[in-house]
Design a protein around this motif. Sequence first.
Motif, short mmCIF file in Angstrom:
data_model
loop_
_atom_site.label_atom_id
_atom_site.label_comp_id
_atom_site.label_asym_id
_atom_site.label_seq_id
_atom_site.Cartn_x
_atom_site.Cartn_y
_atom_site.Cartn_z
N GLY A 125 -2.94 -6.90 6.33
CA GLY A 125 -2.93 -6.93 7.91
C GLY A 125 -2.23 -5.48 8.42
N PHE A 126 -2.31 -5.42 9.83
CA PHE A 126 -1.98 -4.30 10.34
C PHE A 126 -0.49 -4.33 10.63
N LYS A 127 0.31 -5.40 10.50
CA LYS A 127 1.63 -5.29 10.95
C LYS A 127 2.49 -4.48 9.74
N THR A 128 3.57 -4.07 10.34
CA THR A 128 4.55 -3.62 9.30
C THR A 128 5.78 -4.42 9.34
N TYR B 70 0.80 -1.30 -0.10
CA TYR B 70 0.03 0.02 -0.12
C TYR B 70 0.89 1.10 0.06
N ASN B 71 2.04 1.06 0.67
CA ASN B 71 2.97 2.32 0.89
C ASN B 71 4.39 1.71 1.42
N PHE C 192 9.87 -4.46 8.87
CA PHE C 192 11.02 -3.58 8.84
C PHE C 192 12.18 -4.36 8.08
N LEU D 15 7.60 -7.11 16.59
CA LEU D 15 6.39 -6.74 17.21
C LEU D 15 5.91 -7.65 18.25
N PHE E 91 -0.24 -5.60 19.10
CA PHE E 91 -0.74 -4.29 18.58
C PHE E 91 -2.22 -4.20 18.90
N PHE F 35 1.23 -0.02 18.62
CA PHE F 35 2.12 -1.02 18.72
C PHE F 35 3.28 -0.82 19.65
N LEU G 289 13.79 -4.93 14.68
CA LEU G 289 12.53 -4.77 15.32
C LEU G 289 11.57 -5.94 15.23
N ASN H 222 -4.52 2.77 15.58
CA ASN H 222 -3.60 1.70 15.74
C ASN H 222 -2.62 2.03 16.75
N GLN I 149 7.62 3.29 3.74
CA GLN I 149 7.98 4.49 4.79
C GLN I 149 9.52 4.16 4.94
N TYR J 265 6.92 -2.53 20.03
CA TYR J 265 8.02 -3.50 19.52
C TYR J 265 9.04 -3.59 20.55
N TYR K 294 -2.61 6.61 5.57
CA TYR K 294 -2.91 5.22 6.06
C TYR K 294 -1.82 4.29 6.52
N ASN K 295 -1.36 3.95 7.79
CA ASN K 295 -0.41 3.00 8.06
C ASN K 295 0.91 3.82 8.29
N GLU K 296 0.90 5.06 8.28
CA GLU K 296 2.27 5.76 8.29
C GLU K 296 2.47 5.40 9.88
N GLN K 297 3.67 4.79 10.17
CA GLN K 297 3.88 4.89 11.76
C GLN K 297 4.92 5.79 12.30
N PRO L 194 3.72 -2.23 4.82
CA PRO L 194 2.66 -2.93 5.55
C PRO L 194 2.76 -4.45 5.09
#
Lengths: 112, 115
Positions: free
Chosen positions: A97-100, A31-32, A102, B45, B48, B33, B43, B31, A34, B35, B101-104, A93
Amino acid sequence: KQEVTQIPAALSVPEGENLVLNCSFTDSAIYNLQWFRQDPGKGLTSLLLIQSSQREQTSGRLNASLDKSSGRSTLYIAASQPGDSATYLCAVPNTGGFKTIFGAGTRLFVKA
Amino acid sequence: DVKVTQSSRYLVKRTGEKVFLECVQDMDHENMFWYRQDPGLGLRLIYFSYDVKMKEKGDIPEGYSVSREKKERFSLILESASTNQTSMYLCASSSSTGSSYNEQFFGPGTRLTVL
């Protein structure tokens, strides 16, 4: 399963050099993406967020590109400075799901 | 600016103690989280939460629990601290909607040492 790889693991450059950090991911249905910076003993600072529909994003001396089809992103740092010394991480992402996920990061050292 | 704060930068506890790590965000993010970050392991998880009172296990939930009673606050609990829980703990939050969206966004981290 999504996997994120960053190359190189470490990089040392003289001040003033332009440099490129690489990030690759195995599942192109993202989706994106970062990019973060982390200084020793500190949290992660968000640098740039690229949406899947975008090809690049710019912030000051930083430019991040995204090629979804090849599963790659690059972070270009222009005219590097000693203050840029840090670890740079990319993240995507997890699919559905919600997880990211890295990457392990690239440790950058800019010599004065 | 998005702000994520953590209750302590450094914490030293003894084996067997119950430890609470608090995280607060001010951007109304759905949301949150937790870690942990260890050299060579990156990192990982722990837990969450995507809504108040909702929680999901991450990759390494053993020995931890969480609480989210209010949208802005997410707590990590070590029920009985052990030396292998010595680590850097990082809290993050993100939105489920909009262009971000989902930018942490991460907090400054808590360096926990268990003796």
